[in-house]
Design a protein around this motif. Sequence first.
Motif, PDB file in Angstrom:
ATOM      1  N   ILE A   1       2.041  40.413  63.892  1.00 13.69           N
ATOM      2  CA  ILE A   1       2.938  39.405  64.452  1.00 13.69           C
ATOM      3  C   ILE A   1       3.188  38.252  63.494  1.00 13.69           C
ATOM      4  CG2 ILE A   1       1.255  37.887  65.559  1.00 13.69           C
ATOM      5  CD1 ILE A   1       4.574  39.164  67.069  1.00 13.69           C
ATOM      6  N   GLY A   2       2.340  38.102  62.464  1.00 15.49           N
ATOM      7  CA  GLY A   2       2.539  37.024  61.495  1.00 15.49           C
ATOM      8  C   GLY A   2       1.496  35.930  61.564  1.00 15.49           C
ATOM      9  N   LYS A   3       0.306  36.265  62.052  1.00 20.44           N
ATOM     10  CA  LYS A   3      -0.763  35.267  62.138  1.00 20.44           C
ATOM     11  C   LYS A   3      -1.187  34.777  60.761  1.00 20.44           C
ATOM     12  CE  LYS A   3      -3.463  38.118  64.389  1.00 20.44           C
ATOM     13  NZ  LYS A   3      -2.521  39.254  64.478  1.00 20.44           N
ATOM     14  N   THR A   4      -1.360  35.712  59.829  1.00 18.22           N
ATOM     15  CA  THR A   4      -1.770  35.324  58.478  1.00 18.22           C
ATOM     16  C   THR A   4      -0.689  34.511  57.791  1.00 18.22           C
ATOM     17  OG1 THR A   4      -3.162  37.295  58.293  1.00 18.22           O
ATOM     18  CG2 THR A   4      -2.592  36.171  56.242  1.00 18.22           C
ATOM     19  N   GLU A   5       0.582  34.812  58.076  1.00 17.41           N
ATOM     20  CA  GLU A   5       1.678  34.010  57.525  1.00 17.41           C
ATOM     21  C   GLU A   5       1.576  32.564  57.996  1.00 17.41           C
ATOM     22  OE1 GLU A   5       4.240  34.286  55.295  1.00 17.41           O
ATOM     23  OE2 GLU A   5       3.138  36.077  54.711  1.00 17.41           O
ATOM     24  N   CYS A   6       1.131  32.381  59.245  1.00 18.75           N
ATOM     25  CA  CYS A   6       0.939  31.012  59.755  1.00 18.75           C
ATOM     26  C   CYS A   6      -0.159  30.298  58.978  1.00 18.75           C
ATOM     27  CB  CYS A   6       0.597  31.049  61.244  1.00 18.75           C
ATOM     28  SG  CYS A   6       1.991  31.418  62.320  1.00 18.75           S
ATOM     29  N   VAL A   7      -1.262  31.011  58.732  1.00 14.86           N
ATOM     30  CA  VAL A   7      -2.352  30.422  57.944  1.00 14.86           C
ATOM     31  C   VAL A   7      -1.830  30.025  56.567  1.00 14.86           C
ATOM     32  CG1 VAL A   7      -4.567  30.881  56.829  1.00 14.86           C
ATOM     33  CG2 VAL A   7      -4.189  31.625  59.185  1.00 14.86           C
ATOM     34  N   LYS A   8      -1.078  30.913  55.936  1.00 15.44           N
ATOM     35  CA  LYS A   8      -0.548  30.631  54.603  1.00 15.44           C
ATOM     36  C   LYS A   8       0.385  29.421  54.625  1.00 15.44           C
ATOM     37  CE  LYS A   8       0.753  34.406  52.266  1.00 15.44           C
ATOM     38  NZ  LYS A   8       1.298  35.768  52.022  1.00 15.44           N
ATOM     39  N   PHE A   9       1.222  29.344  55.643  1.00 16.07           N
ATOM     40  CA  PHE A   9       2.178  28.241  55.713  1.00 16.07           C
ATOM     41  C   PHE A   9       1.479  26.905  55.940  1.00 16.07           C
ATOM     42  CE2 PHE A   9       4.713  25.389  58.400  1.00 16.07           C
ATOM     43  CZ  PHE A   9       5.743  25.109  57.525  1.00 16.07           C
ATOM     44  N   PHE A  10       0.647  26.825  56.964  1.00 18.73           N
ATOM     45  CA  PHE A  10       0.050  25.536  57.308  1.00 18.73           C
ATOM     46  C   PHE A  10      -1.028  25.106  56.308  1.00 18.73           C
ATOM     47  CE2 PHE A  10       1.916  26.693  61.423  1.00 18.73           C
ATOM     48  CZ  PHE A  10       2.626  25.524  61.668  1.00 18.73           C
ATOM     49  N   SER A  11      -1.621  26.056  55.596  1.00 17.70           N
ATOM     50  CA  SER A  11      -2.619  25.675  54.596  1.00 17.70           C
ATOM     51  C   SER A  11      -1.995  24.956  53.406  1.00 17.70           C
ATOM     52  CB  SER A  11      -3.396  26.905  54.106  1.00 17.70           C
ATOM     53  OG  SER A  11      -2.556  27.800  53.406  1.00 17.70           O
ATOM     54  N   GLN A  12      -0.664  25.017  53.279  1.00 23.39           N
ATOM     55  CA  GLN A  12       0.023  24.271  52.216  1.00 23.39           C
ATOM     56  C   GLN A  12      -0.197  22.774  52.329  1.00 23.39           C
ATOM     57  OE1 GLN A  12       4.269  25.928  51.248  1.00 23.39           O
ATOM     58  NE2 GLN A  12       3.944  26.110  53.445  1.00 23.39           N
ATOM     59  N   PHE A  13      -0.473  22.314  53.539  1.00 23.25           N
ATOM     60  CA  PHE A  13      -0.558  20.885  53.789  1.00 23.25           C
ATOM     61  C   PHE A  13      -1.967  20.333  53.607  1.00 23.25           C
ATOM     62  CE2 PHE A  13       3.045  22.633  56.110  1.00 23.25           C
ATOM     63  CZ  PHE A  13       4.064  21.856  55.602  1.00 23.25           C
ATOM     64  N   ILE A  14      -2.867  21.170  53.104  1.00 17.96           N
ATOM     65  CA  ILE A  14      -4.210  20.700  52.744  1.00 17.96           C
ATOM     66  C   ILE A  14      -4.124  20.010  51.385  1.00 17.96           C
ATOM     67  CG2 ILE A  14      -6.548  21.435  52.150  1.00 17.96           C
ATOM     68  CD1 ILE A  14      -6.171  23.796  54.059  1.00 17.96           C
ATOM     69  N   PRO A  15      -4.690  18.819  51.234  1.00 13.65           N
ATOM     70  CA  PRO A  15      -4.634  18.117  49.938  1.00 13.65           C
ATOM     71  C   PRO A  15      -5.259  18.937  48.814  1.00 13.65           C
ATOM     72  CG  PRO A  15      -5.335  16.623  51.674  1.00 13.65           C
ATOM     73  CD  PRO A  15      -5.325  18.005  52.276  1.00 13.65           C
ATOM     74  N   ALA A  16      -4.740  18.769  47.617  1.00 15.58           N
ATOM     75  CA  ALA A  16      -5.162  19.574  46.465  1.00 15.58           C
ATOM     76  C   ALA A  16      -6.644  19.411  46.141  1.00 15.58           C
ATOM     77  CB  ALA A  16      -4.314  19.217  45.245  1.00 15.58           C
ATOM     78  N   HIS A  17      -7.210  18.221  46.397  1.00 19.08           N
ATOM     79  CA  HIS A  17      -8.600  17.969  46.006  1.00 19.08           C
ATOM     80  C   HIS A  17      -9.605  18.494  47.016  1.00 19.08           C
ATOM     81  CE1 HIS A  17      -7.715  14.609  48.722  1.00 19.08           C
ATOM     82  NE2 HIS A  17      -9.019  14.577  48.960  1.00 19.08           N
ATOM     83  N   GLU A  18      -9.144  18.974  48.173  1.00 21.29           N
ATOM     84  CA  GLU A  18     -10.062  19.475  49.184  1.00 21.29           C
ATOM     85  C   GLU A  18     -10.287  20.974  48.955  1.00 21.29           C
ATOM     86  OE1 GLU A  18      -8.695  18.411  53.081  1.00 21.29           O
ATOM     87  OE2 GLU A  18      -8.945  16.258  52.722  1.00 21.29           O
ATOM     88  N   ARG A  19     -11.518  21.336  48.643  1.00 21.43           N
ATOM     89  CA  ARG A  19     -11.822  22.724  48.282  1.00 21.43           C
ATOM     90  C   ARG A  19     -11.645  23.660  49.468  1.00 21.43           C
ATOM     91  NH1 ARG A  19     -16.741  25.205  44.785  1.00 21.43           N
ATOM     92  NH2 ARG A  19     -15.206  24.712  43.189  1.00 21.43           N
ATOM     93  N   VAL A  20     -10.897  24.732  49.237  1.00 22.94           N
ATOM     94  CA  VAL A  20     -10.649  25.769  50.236  1.00 22.94           C
ATOM     95  C   VAL A  20     -11.357  27.041  49.792  1.00 22.94           C
ATOM     96  CG1 VAL A  20      -8.899  27.253  51.279  1.00 22.94           C
ATOM     97  CG2 VAL A  20      -8.436  24.808  50.951  1.00 22.94           C
ATOM     98  N   ILE A  21     -12.107  27.656  50.698  1.00 20.31           N
ATOM     99  CA  ILE A  21     -12.723  28.954  50.425  1.00 20.31           C
ATOM    100  C   ILE A  21     -12.136  29.961  51.411  1.00 20.31           C
ATOM    101  CG2 ILE A  21     -14.844  30.304  50.356  1.00 20.31           C
ATOM    102  CD1 ILE A  21     -16.330  27.859  49.494  1.00 20.31           C
ATOM    103  N   THR A  22     -11.499  30.999  50.881  1.00 14.52           N
ATOM    104  CA  THR A  22     -10.941  32.046  51.737  1.00 14.52           C
ATOM    105  C   THR A  22     -11.905  33.224  51.758  1.00 14.52           C
ATOM    106  OG1 THR A  22      -9.685  33.101  49.935  1.00 14.52           O
ATOM    107  CG2 THR A  22      -8.599  31.328  51.167  1.00 14.52           C
ATOM    108  N   ILE A  23     -12.028  33.855  52.931  1.00 18.65           N
ATOM    109  CA  ILE A  23     -12.925  34.995  53.110  1.00 18.65           C
ATOM    110  C   ILE A  23     -12.113  36.123  53.742  1.00 18.65           C
ATOM    111  CG2 ILE A  23     -15.046  35.828  54.183  1.00 18.65           C
ATOM    112  CD1 ILE A  23     -16.011  32.933  54.314  1.00 18.65           C
ATOM    113  N   GLU A  24     -11.955  37.226  52.996  1.00 16.67           N
ATOM    114  CA  GLU A  24     -11.116  38.333  53.464  1.00 16.67           C
ATOM    115  C   GLU A  24     -11.684  39.658  52.992  1.00 16.67           C
ATOM    116  OE1 GLU A  24      -6.683  37.261  53.168  1.00 16.67           O
ATOM    117  OE2 GLU A  24      -7.557  36.325  51.403  1.00 16.67           O
ATOM    118  N   ASP A  25     -11.392  40.725  53.744  1.00 19.88           N
ATOM    119  CA  ASP A  25     -11.718  42.065  53.248  1.00 19.88           C
ATOM    120  C   ASP A  25     -10.535  42.642  52.476  1.00 19.88           C
ATOM    121  OD1 ASP A  25     -10.065  42.453  55.392  1.00 19.88           O
ATOM    122  OD2 ASP A  25     -11.350  43.877  56.434  1.00 19.88           O
TER     123      ASP A  25
END
Length: 354
Positions: free
Chosen positions: A149-173
């Motif tokens: 349905i596009g759930k991961t696309e939502c994660v990708k879109f809204f994660s754009q608004f996280i500031p650059a200096h805040e470390r993001v760790i993605t966990i996927e298979d």
Amino acid sequence: MELGKEYFGPLWKYVTNQDITDIDYNGSELWVTNVYNERYKVNQQYVEENITASFVEQFTQRIANVVSKQFNKRNPELEAETSELRVTILHESVAKSGRTISIRKTPPVIRLTAKKALEEGFCTKEILALLINCVESHMNLTFCGMPGIGKTECVKFFSQFIPAHERVITIEDTLEIRYSKTNPGKDCVELKVSEDTFGYADAIKSCLRLNPKWIMLSEARSKEVKYLLESWSTGVRGMTTLHTDDVRNVPDRILNMLENRSDADRMENDIYQALDVGVLVRKKTDEDGVTRRYIDQMCFYIREKGKNTVEMVVFDGKCILQKLPDSIQHVFHRSGIENAFYSDLLEEVLGGAE
């Protein structure tokens, strides 16, 4: 691993077509899904002439050789990945309609844009601003809906608004979020899990030692959700996806994932404290025959004064809440956001799109 035209043969033209997102062969028919949310069957004559039994067998053996896996009745599932594709093949001993091939594209691009979301009715400008403000206020977001349905696309879109200096760790298979590619210059660590060597629970526990600000779990499926909630309760923020058809069912869905009843009894309150926002994405076909995705539900999960509540904001695609709960308003005010339904970041993005 990269696979070229020689591997995909008659499927190659669909693999290279930028408008196609999924290619599915069910043993006799070929179905494709495009970026316009349309799913249709390929001309049967083309399928019968080109996707022959010999091609299917040859394609399977090539994939099996690439990943060094056996494929037979005892090993009926075969999976392979490239930088932009995920290939899954099921043996005819389990897929009774015939050997099944599914190819999903996972390119490092964000298909959903703010301008597109508003033009195509994904949500209203006020709800889009509200969700962006939820990210800016460091709330935890769970995106729900059926597969594809596009759930991961939502994660990708809204994660754009996280500031650059805040470390993001993605966990996927399977690497689909691709945060480092879609957000160049931002601090990111991408973890790939496997059932045999480094599972979801291992990854979640390990990444807490990597100084994360955000943890993105591609999908909450099983007992690992316990460790995700524990990490969120420490102050780490995050996003994840979950299969359910109602945001109000998310807490119970998570409880059912836990290993035993004692865990569930202890964690119900923790769920409401760790979760902040639930978003349900659905798909519908309009009167003119156009199929589109849209935000059908949005809610806030609140634990306050010893009570757990789900405060619905959007229902049936419409905003039904005009005044946010005081506890949610407080979170926004703490982040300097006075009007939760207006976002300077959104205005900046829309201005740049013109």
